[in-house]
Design a protein around this motif. Structure first.
Motif, mmCIF file in Angstrom:
data_model
loop_
_atom_site.group_PDB
_atom_site.id
_atom_site.type_symbol
_atom_site.label_atom_id
_atom_site.label_comp_id
_atom_site.label_asym_id
_atom_site.label_seq_id
_atom_site.Cartn_x
_atom_site.Cartn_y
_atom_site.Cartn_z
ATOM 1 N N UNK A 413 -11.099 -19.287 -80.963
ATOM 2 C CA UNK A 413 -11.314 -18.955 -79.552
ATOM 3 C C UNK A 413 -11.993 -17.960 -78.797
ATOM 4 N N UNK A 414 -11.260 -17.441 -78.892
ATOM 5 C CA UNK A 414 -11.924 -15.543 -78.377
ATOM 6 C C UNK A 414 -13.069 -15.391 -78.947
ATOM 7 N N UNK A 415 -12.987 -15.188 -79.568
ATOM 8 C CA UNK A 415 -14.688 -15.420 -80.973
ATOM 9 C C UNK A 415 -15.453 -15.838 -80.282
ATOM 10 N N UNK A 416 -14.939 -17.026 -80.076
ATOM 11 C CA UNK A 416 -16.258 -18.230 -79.941
ATOM 12 C C UNK A 416 -16.636 -17.607 -78.210
ATOM 13 N N UNK A 417 -15.507 -17.655 -77.461
ATOM 14 C CA UNK A 417 -15.749 -16.970 -75.943
ATOM 15 C C UNK A 417 -16.570 -15.933 -76.121
ATOM 16 N N UNK A 418 -16.475 -14.250 -76.316
ATOM 17 C CA UNK A 418 -17.455 -13.426 -76.257
ATOM 18 C C UNK A 418 -18.664 -13.465 -77.798
ATOM 19 N N UNK A 419 -18.448 -14.442 -77.965
ATOM 20 C CA UNK A 419 -19.840 -14.099 -79.330
ATOM 21 C C UNK A 419 -20.702 -15.658 -79.620
ATOM 22 N N UNK A 420 -21.921 -15.636 -79.896
ATOM 23 C CA UNK A 420 -23.125 -16.554 -79.997
ATOM 24 C C UNK A 420 -22.228 -17.076 -80.905
ATOM 25 N N UNK A 421 -22.603 -17.990 -81.395
ATOM 26 C CA UNK A 421 -22.421 -19.000 -81.950
ATOM 27 C C UNK A 421 -22.315 -18.598 -83.712
ATOM 28 N N UNK A 422 -23.334 -17.981 -84.085
ATOM 29 C CA UNK A 422 -23.508 -17.784 -85.712
ATOM 30 C C UNK A 422 -22.349 -17.099 -85.748
ATOM 31 N N UNK A 423 -22.071 -15.910 -85.063
ATOM 32 C CA UNK A 423 -21.460 -14.715 -85.341
ATOM 33 C C UNK A 423 -20.018 -14.761 -85.248
ATOM 34 N N UNK A 424 -19.413 -15.536 -84.394
ATOM 35 C CA UNK A 424 -17.727 -16.272 -84.046
ATOM 36 C C UNK A 424 -17.471 -17.101 -85.436
ATOM 37 N N UNK A 425 -19.095 -17.857 -86.542
ATOM 38 C CA UNK A 425 -18.606 -18.590 -87.573
ATOM 39 C C UNK A 425 -18.131 -17.681 -88.713
ATOM 40 N N UNK A 426 -19.468 -17.030 -88.247
ATOM 41 C CA UNK A 426 -19.003 -15.423 -89.492
ATOM 42 C C UNK A 426 -17.726 -14.784 -89.370
ATOM 43 N N UNK A 427 -16.924 -14.384 -88.300
ATOM 44 C CA UNK A 427 -15.258 -14.375 -88.166
ATOM 45 C C UNK A 427 -14.713 -14.992 -88.622
ATOM 46 N N UNK A 428 -15.049 -16.238 -88.174
ATOM 47 C CA UNK A 428 -14.051 -17.155 -88.829
ATOM 48 C C UNK A 428 -13.707 -17.620 -90.689
ATOM 49 N N UNK A 429 -15.292 -17.596 -90.963
ATOM 50 C CA UNK A 429 -15.403 -17.535 -92.685
ATOM 51 C C UNK A 429 -14.735 -15.842 -92.707
#
Length: 429
Positions: A413-429
């Motif tokens: 969630x912190x990733x999605x809060x600070x990054x755009x969607x594509x970057x956040x999804x890559x981080x999660x993957x």
């Protein structure tokens, strides 16, 4: 053989016969699952386990499909919306740690009732929110509903034998998780539009609709808590309180149970693994509707309907994960369960990366379906392992590992809060 013939006292237990086959060597746990039965104690606990977690999940994320409307009404930023989503999943971390040992001491039934009834109160108060801070605090308290997962998994582990416990745990948790998909559909695409129609002549009808609609699931959750408390059993032989009075169950120390579970390295390895599957699901429950509305220009109602697909995979996918875990265990023992979970986690990670690169609506939906299936299957395989880490302290271990899922959601969630969607999804993957 009777007591007179054997010369030994008959065991003291609440039920003399059961509707399912049981193994006396495993404390009368059921060796089969009769899905269409609602008989006490085993199958009643089975159905109450998934239903209690289902309605808890429903109220936990009832606000998610309404976030775009709340964001507009309260003039919130993306960061403020995601702060509320993070507090919503963070609120249950401590509760999951605490409720595991309490299940070992008191059983699942009483904590289940307390949490459902308590969480229903802030759910009903959703309409009182006036600021970003108020939204974050509200979701923090609603988030305690997510801790019912511990009771769900402890209860089914207490009722079912090793031959089927992986499948039982996966089905009860999977059908419970289904609440995350159903709430997207029911709240965002059915009740919210209905309430807008009810307030149709009012210039603030849309705002009044999101402020009042959460009362309905709150009432259902409260009633479900009372039903679980009054019409079910803690374990096959009865209720913990009565068993302790009769001397058929030893008193359990909650602190000792937690200490034993926390000192086991395998508990924390599963904590991390569960962060990477259930943490992903919780993040998608918060992100999916917003993602499809903002990235693919969908309406609130259609975005909620699309987002609900992710949760609907729980109808079967988590059960499949538990079933595969049981089958692999029959052939390869615990190594088989671990192998199955590794495969599911690897496939899940690969599909997140593919989903992040999807540019068409149809392609994103199709990939999300397969991505969701492996997320749920990985969760199911996780709790095929949990009952065997340290059986006497299953409640504490289930609670710690369950908290891992929420901890993962906070991180993502912190990733999605600070990054755009594509970057956040890559981080999660």
């Amino acid at each position: 053989m009777s007591e007179v013939e054997s010369g030994e006292p008959a065991p003291i237990k609440k039920y003399s016969t059961y509707s399912v086959s049981v193994d006396p060597a495993q404390d009368d746990r059921a060796t089969e699952i009769k899905m269409c039965s609602f008989a006490r104690p085993h199958m009643r606990a089975f159905h109450y386990s998934w239903w209690g977690f289902f309605i808890a999940f429903f109220i936990w994320f009832a606000i998610a499909p309404l976030l775009s409307e709340i964001k507009e009404t309260l003039k919130l930023s993306k960061e403020e919306v995601w702060t509320s989503s993070i507090t919503g999943v963070a609120g249950t971390i401590f509760m999951r740690f605490m409720l595991g040992p309490l299940c070992d001491k008191y059983g699942a039934r009483i904590p289940f009732c307390i949490i459902l009834c308590t969480a229903s109160i802030p759910t009903a108060m959703t309409g009182l929110v006036e600021s970003a801070t108020g939204l974050a605090i509200l979701r923090l308290f609603i988030g305690i509903a997510g801790s019912t997962f511990v009771m769900c998994q402890y209860w089914s582990s207490r009722m079912f034998a090793k031959e089927v416990v992986g499948t039982a745990n996966a089905i009860t948790a999977g059908w419970g998780n289904l609440g995350g998909g159903v709430t997207q559909l029911v709240m965002g695409s059915a009740l919210f539009p209905l309430f807008k129609v009810i307030y149709g002549d009012d210039e603030n009808g849309t705002e009044k609709a999101w402020r009042t609609v959460s009362v309905i699931p709150a009432v259902v959750a409260f009633a479900s808590g009372i039903m679980i408390l009054t019409t079910a059993d803690d374990c096959p032989k009865g209720d913990y309180k009565e068993m302790k009075k009769l001397g058929t169950m030893a008193e359990v120390s909650a602190s000792n149970s937690f200490r034993a579970g926390a000192m086991n390295l395998n508990t924390w390895l599963l904590f991390l693994q569960y962060a990477c599957c259930f943490g992903v699901e919780l993040t998608m429950n918060n992100a999916a509707a917003l993602y499809f509305k903002e990235e693919f220009d969908q309406s609130t109602e259609s975005a909620a309907a699309i987002a609900s697909i992710f949760g609907w995979m729980n109808l079967f996918a988590r059960g499949v994960g538990g079933f595969c875990s049981d089958k692999a265990n029959a052939k390869l023992g615990m190594r088989g369960r671990l192998l199955v979970q590794t495969i599911f986690l690897a496939a899940e990670g690969a599909l997140v990366l593919i989903f992040a690169g999807s540019s068409s609506l149809a392609g994103a939906i199709i990939i999300m379906i397969f991505f969701s299936m492996f997320v749920q299957a990985a969760e199911g395989s996780s709790y095929g392992i949990v009952p065997y880490v340290d059986p006497p302290n299953t409640g504490s271990i289930a609670g710690i590992i369950g908290a891992g899922g929420n901890s993962g959601a906070v991180g993502f969630g912190l990733g999605f809060r600070q990054l755009d969607y594509k970057e956040a999804f890559y981080l999660m993957g």
